[in-house]
Design an enzyme around this catalytic site. Structure first.
Site: not given
Ligand code: PEP
Ligand code: MG
Length: 593
Positions: A203, A310, A346, A475-476, A486, A523
């Site tokens: 992040h 977020r 979210r 991402n997750d 990550r 996203c």
């Molecule tokens: C993701 O996981 O792709 C996402 C958009 O949420 P975050 O990056 O806040 O975990």
């Molecule tokens: Mg995520």
């Protein structure tokens, strides 16, 4: 000592996580920079709570030292050995030592808070070393202070960090930059940052991209090579940090910076142009927001709405969580700034690498002690276990929805049961707010789920029956599918959203949504990378949400696309089993489509 301008230019390599060039003076963020508060512990319960906090901070410090130790092996020459000794010495000091016993004694016998106990014991032990005649032993005082600073910083994690007075265009340099720290950076003053730890999808990196700050993470020899005041160039594209650049290097990079600004100005002209492919398909481009203040950036970039807010960042850098009214005020501001465009809010995604000091005691039980925080009580799991916290947030969202179109998005969903549970809570809160006479929208806002766990992607058909929309969190999804942290720079080279397994899960979820006629948005970070645009469009995605600064470039890419061509090419990509070949096909697609 050499004059600064006489020092040779050195180049350090890390991972470029946010593109662009930043030039400016370095400010090294030291461990234990914060001034620790001191207060008496009035009851035995308070003593026990602070002993617990101390243990957690000690464990975290030990974990960090282990990570740094393995990272130090990649340092060049004798530096690896020297750093190894030093880190071993630090680890030994935290290993049931006199120092650690001293911390505990001061809490139990002196009945003072953990921060004050650590500070007092460190000062006492360091003074003891300094009074000895032996210069070798006296030097250990520095080690004690450094170790103490680390423990203190971990104890105070998330409390509003203070970078002190910063010169314009400062480049922040640290062992690690936490998401909470990035949330404190003012892009008017901070030009960029660099750190020893951290991966491209963590992040801190995401925040760098959304603030438009060039950043390099994972540079092993950063802290041994940079001092506060050194002039640095951060090349966020090549992942390079240049310390004390020669005049000709400085000139070259200043030219690149000027070219970059010209390009940005050119792209800004696309602001009011629609995101339509060459053959006329419209793609909705929205912005991801971390802080309420960023809504203006989203508007300036021409976003058609907010695809992901977020909210966890609203809980960081404060002593206590915001109450319902405070959350309502912040959310309302975003909804009003977006002026009729949809805002996807979210619910809290705390846990994993995202922690918030204001939720400290709660997180201590559920998150801080988890064996594997990324798989533990994170996101929706925490919300469902903490009804008061969750209800305050949902009430704030429902009230903010009276001021403009809002969608509610749930993170880390794995089963339709979780969505059903939230719907019931929403209905109950709706009635309660109505009784209270609160101003509400005509209907409960649409309720969507993040598809970011492989199990959710594979069960997308079932989830489509209970959700109103999908948001694919690549991402997750990449992290959990490939079992790669990550935020960990040591495995960053293996993190790859182009892995066929990830792409198949994305395709599967998109098709499930389209069959059920649900809106589906991507996203995760791939949404803001023009390299992926044609593939995502080819897979049927028509909504993308990304860091605001990425928007114009993606729009430019869409306007050159032909949908039929993108679909044909996406089919080819999906038949390939090797990520290297897939990457080559995407480059090819870039040229063709
Ligand atoms: C993701 O996981 O792709 C996402 C958009 O949420 P975050 O990056 O806040 O975990
Ligand atoms: Mg995520």
């Amino acid at each position: 000592m050499q004059d600064r301008q006489d020092r040779p230019e050195t180049t350090l390599q890390g991972a470029g996580v946010a593109a662009g060039v930043a030039i400016g003076p370095a400010r090294v963020i030291e461990s234990g920079l914060l001034a620790a508060p001191e207060y008496p512990l009035e009851s035995q319960t308070a003593v026990d709570a602070d002993l617990d906090r101390l243990e957690r901070a000690l464990n975290q410090s030990r974990r960090q030292l282990r990570t740094l130790r393995s990272k130090s092996k990649s340092l060049p020459g004798t530096a690896a050995e020297e750093m190894g000794y030093l880190l071993d010495a630090h680890a030994a000091m935290l290993d049931e030592s006199r120092l650690v016993r001293g911390f505990r004694d001061r809490i139990t016998k002196g009945r003072i808070n953990a921060e004050a106990a650590v500070q007092a014991e460190v000062a006492h032990v360091a003074r003891g070393f300094e009074q000895l005649d032996d210069p070798y032993i006296a030097a250990r005082a520095t080690d004690v202070r450094e170790v103490g600073g680390r423990v203190l910083r971990n104890l105070m994690e998330g409390q509003a960090p203070s970078f002190g007075e910063l010169a314009p265009d400062t480049i922040l340099v640290a062992e690690e930059i936490t998401p909470a720290e990035t949330a404190q950076m003012d892009p008017e003053i901070v030009a960029g940052f660099a750190a020893v730890l951290g991966g491209a999808e963590g992040h801190a990196a995401i925040m760098a991209r959304s603030l438009g700050l060039p950043a390099v993470l994972g540079a092993a020899d950063l802290l041994t090579s940079v001092s506060t005041g050194d002039i640095l160039i951060v090349d966020g594209h090549a992942g390079r940090i240049i310390v004390n650049p020669r005049p000709e290097t400085l000139r070259r990079y200043s030219d690149r910076q000027a070219a970059q600004r010209r390009e940005e100005r050119k792209l800004a002209r696309l602001r009011d142009v629609p995101a339509v492919t060459g053959d006329g398909s419209h793609v909705t481009l929205m912005a991801n927001l971390e802080l309420a203040r960023d809504a203006e950036l989203a508007m300036a970039a021409g976003a058609e709405g907010v695809g992901l807010l977020r909210t966890e960042f609203m809980f960081m850098n404060r002593d206590r969580p915001p109450n319902e009214d405070e959350q309502y005020d912040m959310l309302r501001k975003v909804v009003e700034t977006m002026d009729g465009r949809p805002v996807t809010i979210r619910t809290l995604d705390i846990g994993g690498e995202k922690l918030a000091y204001s939720l400290g005691s709660m997180l201590g039980d559920h998150v801080g002690d988890a064996v594997n925080p990324a798989l533990g009580v994170r996101a929706i799991r925490l919300s469902l276990r903490e009804p008061k916290l969750f209800e305050a947030q949902l009430c704030a969202i429902l009230r903010a929805a009276a001021h403009g179109p809002v969608r509610i998005l749930l993170p880390m969903i794995t089963t339709p049961g979780e969505v059903k549970q939230v719907r019931e809570i929403l209905l109950r809160l709706w009635r309660r707010l109505k009784r209270r006479g609160a101003k509400l929208p005509d209907a409960i806002p649409p309720l969507g789920v993040m598809i970011e766990i492989p199990g959710a992607a594979l069960a997308a058909d079932a989830l489509a029956q209970s959700a109103d929309f999908f948001a694919i969190g690549s991402n997750d999804l990449t992290m959990y599918t490939l079992a790669i942290d990550r935020a960990d720079e040591q495995v960053a080279h293996l993190y790859n959203p182009l892995h066929p397994a990830v792409l198949r899960l994305i395709e599967f979820s998109v098709h499930a949504a389209l069959r059920a006629r649900l809106p589906v948005c991507v996203c995760g970070e791939i949404a803001g990378d023009p390299k992926f645009t044609a593939l995502l469009i080819g897979l049927g995605v028509r909504e993308l949400s990304m860091a605001a600064p990425a928007l114009p470039r993606v729009k430019q890419r869409i306007r050159k696309l032909d949908t039929a061509n993108a679909v044909r090419r996406a089919r080819m990509v999906m038949e390939v089993a090797d990520s290297g070949r897939i990457a080559a096909l995407l480059d090819d697609l870039d040229g063709l489509a």
